[in-house]
Design an enzyme around this catalytic site. Structure first.
Site, PDB file in Angstrom:
ATOM      1  N   GLY A  39       0.795  -1.231   0.130  1.00 38.64           N
ATOM      2  CA  GLY A  39      -0.047  -0.079   0.031  1.00 38.64           C
ATOM      3  C   GLY A  39       0.834   1.207   0.117  1.00 38.64           C
ATOM      4  CE  LYS A  40       0.641   3.757  -6.044  1.00 40.43           C
ATOM      5  NZ  LYS A  40       1.733   2.858  -6.553  1.00 40.43           N
ATOM      6  N   GLY A  41       0.575   4.221   0.885  1.00 43.21           N
ATOM      7  CA  GLY A  41       0.653   5.179   2.103  1.00 43.21           C
ATOM      8  C   GLY A  41       1.591   4.479   3.125  1.00 43.21           C
ATOM      9  CB  ALA A  42       1.427   1.038   4.943  1.00 37.03           C
ATOM     10  CG  ASN A  43       4.662   0.308   0.266  1.00 35.53           C
ATOM     11  OD1 ASN A  43       4.308  -0.704   1.158  1.00 35.53           O
ATOM     12  ND2 ASN A  43       4.134   0.050  -1.085  1.00 35.53           N
ATOM     13  CG  ASN A 183       5.620   7.817 -12.070  1.00 37.10           C
ATOM     14  OD1 ASN A 183       5.035   8.362 -12.876  1.00 37.10           O
ATOM     15  ND2 ASN A 183       5.298   6.564 -11.837  1.00 37.10           N
ATOM     16  N   GLY A 205      13.254   6.934 -12.118  1.00 36.64           N
ATOM     17  CA  GLY A 205      14.051   5.447 -12.150  1.00 36.64           C
ATOM     18  C   GLY A 205      15.369   5.769 -12.144  1.00 36.64           C
ATOM     19  N   GLY A 231       9.231   3.911  -5.653  1.00 34.61           N
ATOM     20  CA  GLY A 231       8.948   5.342  -5.615  1.00 34.61           C
ATOM     21  C   GLY A 231       8.196   5.788  -4.415  1.00 34.61           C
ATOM     22  CG  ASP A 232       4.932   3.666  -2.687  1.00 38.14           C
ATOM     23  OD1 ASP A 232       4.630   4.533  -3.092  1.00 38.14           O
ATOM     24  OD2 ASP A 232       4.642   2.448  -2.652  1.00 38.14           O
TER      25      ASP A 232
END
Ligand code: RIB
Length: 276
Positions: A39-43, A183, A205, A231-232
């Site tokens: 999950g992008k938030g938690a990552n 990105n 990247g 990216g996270d």
């Protein structure tokens, strides 16, 4: 030390390695299913904590084994989860991820409890102090993201707005991002929509990243295992460095180094605790 607040998604990722991604209508065989926290938030929260920040996460998980295990994992990573609600009406978010031989991924998210995040979840932001950083992505309701950005800006907090996955936001919200992080494909989508955020950081990247005129090279990685969450990781490490008061260039260098390390392991978060 200022706090990094993260509003966003928590998913359990089911990752399958494939030689190449299937075309529409095609079936390919893959390897075993690897179940990990994502999950992008938690990552981003985990990456910010890993970079030394004090991190408070706002979001929702379901009232299920995945959700409980996820909260335990975040605590092990040093993320304060007092503001992550356990929602009895829905399941923890999930993502199906295919990773090809070059480490590139495709992702399908089933939002589950993330879709239930609403403005009542934002009450903890009343504790934001000047200099705190709010880190946002777009896997929860966009109106809630916009409201959070406005509240934190009004409290002299700094908003770092990652427009991933891309969705159109009003110009007044984009202008609160310091920076907006995109990105290359998200930056192209912003441009196609005629959006011109005042502070835009573009990640490319292996080709590095830019923030206005400032260019920072990417760290070289010999063996890319999995780019999921790179990216996270960049955003989390960037937010941690900005919260510490770093200038743009060193903050970007730290973020690039963290992102480069992240592609050397499988899954979006480092061990310990990234396996369900
Ligand atoms: O950015 C990678 C993340 O996107 C994955 O962890 C997946 O859960 C999706 O949110």
């Amino acid at each position: 030390m200022p706090t990094v607040w993260v509003l966003g998604s928590l998913n359990v990722d089911a990752i399958v390695r494939v030689e190449r991604h299937p075309q529409p209508g095609e079936t390919v065989l893959g390897g075993p299913v690897d179940i990990r926290f994502g999950g992008k938030g938690a990552n981003q929260a985990v990456a910010a904590a890993g970079a030394g920040a004090t991190v408070r996460m706002i979001g929702r998980v379901g009232d299920d084994a995945d959700g409980r295990a996820y909260l335990d994992s975040l605590r092990r990573h040093g993320v304060d989860v007092r503001d992550v609600r356990v929602d009895p009406r829905t399941a923890t978010g999930r993502a199906a991820i295919a990773v090809d031989a070059g480490g590139e991924n495709t992702i399908i998210v089933s939002p589950g409890a993330n879709a239930a995040v609403d403005t009542t979840d934002l009450e903890p932001l009343d504790a934001v102090a000047p200099g705190d950083v709010l880190l946002l992505q777009l896997e929860v309701d966009l109106a809630v993201v916009a409201e959070a950005a406005k509240r934190v800006s009004a409290r002299q907090g700094r908003v770092v707005l990652n427009v991933a996955p891309y969705a159109a936001l009003p110009p007044d919200v984009l202008d609160l991002g310091d920076p907006v992080v995109a990105n290359e494909s998200e930056a192209a989508a912003l441009a196609a929509a005629g959006a011109t955020p005042g502070e835009l950081l573009v990640t490319r990247g292996g080709a590095g990243s830019s923030w206005g005129e400032l260019r920072v090279a990417a760290d070289r990685v010999a063996d890319v295992v999995d780019t999921t969450g790179a990216g996270d990781t960049y955003c989390g490490a960037l937010a941690a460095a900005l919260a510490r008061g770093e200038d743009r260039e060193p903050a970007m260098r730290e973020a690039s180094a963290a992102a480069a390390r992240s592609v050397t392991w499988s899954g979006a978060q480092p061990d310990p605790g990234n396996r369900v």
